[in-house]
Design a protein around this motif. Structure first.
Motif, PDB file in Angstrom:
ATOM      1  N   ASP A   7      11.178   1.354   7.954  1.00  0.00           N
ATOM      2  CA  ASP A   7      12.517   0.919   7.545  1.00  0.00           C
ATOM      3  C   ASP A   7      13.287   0.530   8.795  1.00  0.00           C
ATOM      4  OD1 ASP A   7      12.024   1.622   4.863  1.00  0.00           O
ATOM      5  OD2 ASP A   7      12.588   3.699   5.255  1.00  0.00           O
ATOM      6  N   GLN A  42      12.471  -3.563   5.097  1.00  0.00           N
ATOM      7  CA  GLN A  42      11.414  -2.577   4.893  1.00  0.00           C
ATOM      8  C   GLN A  42      10.062  -3.276   4.992  1.00  0.00           C
ATOM      9  OE1 GLN A  42      10.652  -0.676   0.918  1.00  0.00           O
ATOM     10  NE2 GLN A  42      11.177   1.180   2.041  1.00  0.00           N
ATOM     11  N   PHE A  43       9.177  -2.702   5.800  1.00  0.00           N
ATOM     12  CA  PHE A  43       7.827  -3.224   5.924  1.00  0.00           C
ATOM     13  C   PHE A  43       6.851  -2.212   5.335  1.00  0.00           C
ATOM     14  CE2 PHE A  43      10.332  -4.947   9.387  1.00  0.00           C
ATOM     15  CZ  PHE A  43      10.012  -6.288   9.374  1.00  0.00           C
ATOM     16  N   ILE A  44       5.988  -2.664   4.448  1.00  0.00           N
ATOM     17  CA  ILE A  44       4.941  -1.816   3.881  1.00  0.00           C
ATOM     18  C   ILE A  44       3.618  -2.306   4.453  1.00  0.00           C
ATOM     19  CG2 ILE A  44       3.777  -1.092   1.772  1.00  0.00           C
ATOM     20  CD1 ILE A  44       6.414  -1.251   0.346  1.00  0.00           C
ATOM     21  N   ILE A  45       2.981  -1.454   5.225  1.00  0.00           N
ATOM     22  CA  ILE A  45       1.788  -1.835   5.985  1.00  0.00           C
ATOM     23  C   ILE A  45       0.596  -1.055   5.455  1.00  0.00           C
ATOM     24  CG2 ILE A  45       0.764  -1.913   8.296  1.00  0.00           C
ATOM     25  CD1 ILE A  45       3.714  -1.853   9.371  1.00  0.00           C
ATOM     26  N   ASP A  46      -0.385  -1.770   4.921  1.00  0.00           N
ATOM     27  CA  ASP A  46      -1.610  -1.135   4.432  1.00  0.00           C
ATOM     28  C   ASP A  46      -2.693  -1.282   5.482  1.00  0.00           C
ATOM     29  OD1 ASP A  46      -0.607  -0.284   1.986  1.00  0.00           O
ATOM     30  OD2 ASP A  46      -0.993  -2.208   1.035  1.00  0.00           O
ATOM     31  N   LEU A  47      -3.318  -0.161   5.808  1.00  0.00           N
ATOM     32  CA  LEU A  47      -4.300  -0.135   6.896  1.00  0.00           C
ATOM     33  C   LEU A  47      -5.661   0.298   6.377  1.00  0.00           C
ATOM     34  CD1 LEU A  47      -1.988   1.708   9.400  1.00  0.00           C
ATOM     35  CD2 LEU A  47      -2.846  -0.603   9.734  1.00  0.00           C
ATOM     36  N   ARG A  55      -3.853   5.019  16.776  1.00  0.00           N
ATOM     37  CA  ARG A  55      -3.309   3.915  15.970  1.00  0.00           C
ATOM     38  C   ARG A  55      -1.860   4.189  15.583  1.00  0.00           C
ATOM     39  NH1 ARG A  55      -6.890   2.360  11.000  1.00  0.00           N
ATOM     40  NH2 ARG A  55      -6.214   0.218  11.279  1.00  0.00           N
ATOM     41  N   LEU A  58       0.351   3.378  18.499  1.00  0.00           N
ATOM     42  CA  LEU A  58       0.502   1.923  18.649  1.00  0.00           C
ATOM     43  C   LEU A  58       1.452   1.383  17.580  1.00  0.00           C
ATOM     44  CD1 LEU A  58      -0.194  -0.783  19.898  1.00  0.00           C
ATOM     45  CD2 LEU A  58      -2.323  -0.812  18.578  1.00  0.00           C
ATOM     46  N   LEU A  59       1.264   1.852  16.341  1.00  0.00           N
ATOM     47  CA  LEU A  59       2.132   1.405  15.250  1.00  0.00           C
ATOM     48  C   LEU A  59       3.598   1.745  15.540  1.00  0.00           C
ATOM     49  CD1 LEU A  59       0.705   2.130  11.701  1.00  0.00           C
ATOM     50  CD2 LEU A  59       2.041   0.157  12.404  1.00  0.00           C
ATOM     51  N   LEU A  62       4.931  -0.640  18.095  1.00  0.00           N
ATOM     52  CA  LEU A  62       5.152  -1.977  17.534  1.00  0.00           C
ATOM     53  C   LEU A  62       6.344  -1.987  16.560  1.00  0.00           C
ATOM     54  CD1 LEU A  62       1.448  -3.095  16.974  1.00  0.00           C
ATOM     55  CD2 LEU A  62       3.032  -3.895  18.737  1.00  0.00           C
ATOM     56  N   LEU A  66       8.306  -4.903  17.801  1.00  0.00           N
ATOM     57  CA  LEU A  66       8.021  -6.130  17.037  1.00  0.00           C
ATOM     58  C   LEU A  66       8.824  -6.181  15.742  1.00  0.00           C
ATOM     59  CD1 LEU A  66       6.099  -8.666  16.579  1.00  0.00           C
ATOM     60  CD2 LEU A  66       4.727  -7.101  15.188  1.00  0.00           C
ATOM     61  N   LEU A  67       8.852  -5.058  15.027  1.00  0.00           N
ATOM     62  CA  LEU A  67       9.471  -5.069  13.698  1.00  0.00           C
ATOM     63  C   LEU A  67      10.978  -4.878  13.756  1.00  0.00           C
ATOM     64  CD1 LEU A  67       6.829  -2.997  11.686  1.00  0.00           C
ATOM     65  CD2 LEU A  67       6.952  -5.459  12.066  1.00  0.00           C
ATOM     66  N   ARG A  76      12.707   3.555  11.307  1.00  0.00           N
ATOM     67  CA  ARG A  76      12.141   4.831  10.880  1.00  0.00           C
ATOM     68  C   ARG A  76      10.759   4.532  10.344  1.00  0.00           C
ATOM     69  NH1 ARG A  76      16.214   6.928   7.028  1.00  0.00           N
ATOM     70  NH2 ARG A  76      14.770   6.105   5.514  1.00  0.00           N
ATOM     71  N   ARG A  78       7.111   6.107   8.622  1.00  0.00           N
ATOM     72  CA  ARG A  78       6.539   7.269   7.935  1.00  0.00           C
ATOM     73  C   ARG A  78       5.236   6.877   7.254  1.00  0.00           C
ATOM     74  NH1 ARG A  78      10.471   5.360   4.326  1.00  0.00           N
ATOM     75  NH2 ARG A  78       9.730   5.084   2.207  1.00  0.00           N
TER      76      ARG A  78
ATOM     77  N   GLY B  33      -7.447  -3.779  11.705  1.00  0.00           N
ATOM     78  CA  GLY B  33      -7.587  -3.245  10.359  1.00  0.00           C
ATOM     79  C   GLY B  33      -6.328  -3.243   9.526  1.00  0.00           C
ATOM     80  N   ASP B  36      -2.832  -5.444   4.776  1.00  0.00           N
ATOM     81  CA  ASP B  36      -1.759  -6.179   4.118  1.00  0.00           C
ATOM     82  C   ASP B  36      -0.422  -5.712   4.663  1.00  0.00           C
ATOM     83  OD1 ASP B  36      -0.715  -8.040   2.285  1.00  0.00           O
ATOM     84  OD2 ASP B  36      -0.351  -6.494   0.785  1.00  0.00           O
ATOM     85  N   ARG B  38       3.759  -6.232   3.525  1.00  0.00           N
ATOM     86  CA  ARG B  38       4.791  -6.820   2.663  1.00  0.00           C
ATOM     87  C   ARG B  38       6.141  -6.512   3.287  1.00  0.00           C
ATOM     88  NH1 ARG B  38       2.793 -10.170  -1.058  1.00  0.00           N
ATOM     89  NH2 ARG B  38       4.318  -9.644  -2.654  1.00  0.00           N
TER      90      ARG B  38
END
Lengths: 84, 84
Positions: A7, A42-47, A55, A58-59, A62, A66-67, A76, A78, B33, B36, B38
């Motif tokens: 978020d 809001q970014f929803i990131i599927d890994l 990881r 790193l996330l 970023l 980046l975001l 924030r 989670r 990896g 996706d 969104r």
């Protein structure tokens, strides 16, 4: 597969004209007592694979670089356990 | 005072070019990896007074009609107990 949610919100001291516009609109449409509205992203990131500490670190970096824009935004991050 | 959070996300069947761009950037910056990404909007709404059923119902309606576009977006609304 893991899901991570980031978020991003304007810092409290930064004026949020979009949020202010929404606040006004909610009031005009009959919702009284709206003290404040802030609008963020809001970014929803599927890994794929395991979300290990490396990881995750790193996330997190970023998410801050980046975001979001660290000059004007807070973020924030989670893990989303139940995919909600 | 109560806080309500509304998350607005493109429906799964709608192409999300912003999310796709973020997915590409995360990969280029070393995060492997990423299946996706969104990108959606988040509204944080602070309310004075009691959040009774009537106000909640109105908020829910406005989340679906004002804060999101029902043609292309889904929304999720929740009370935020701890202010997080």
């Amino acid at each position: 597969m893991g899901r991570v949610v980031v978020d991003v919100m304007l810092k409290p001291e930064i004026l949020d004209p979009q949020g202010r516009a929404v606040q006004g609109a909610l009031g005009r449409l009959g919702l009284a007592g709206v003290a404040d509205v802030r609008q963020g992203k809001q970014f929803i990131i599927d890994l794929d694979g395991e979300l290990d500490d490396e990881r995750w670190a790193l996330l997190e970096r970023l998410a801050g670089e980046l975001l979001s824009n660290p000059v004007i935004e807070d973020y924030r991050i989670r893990r989303d356990q139940d995919g909600q």
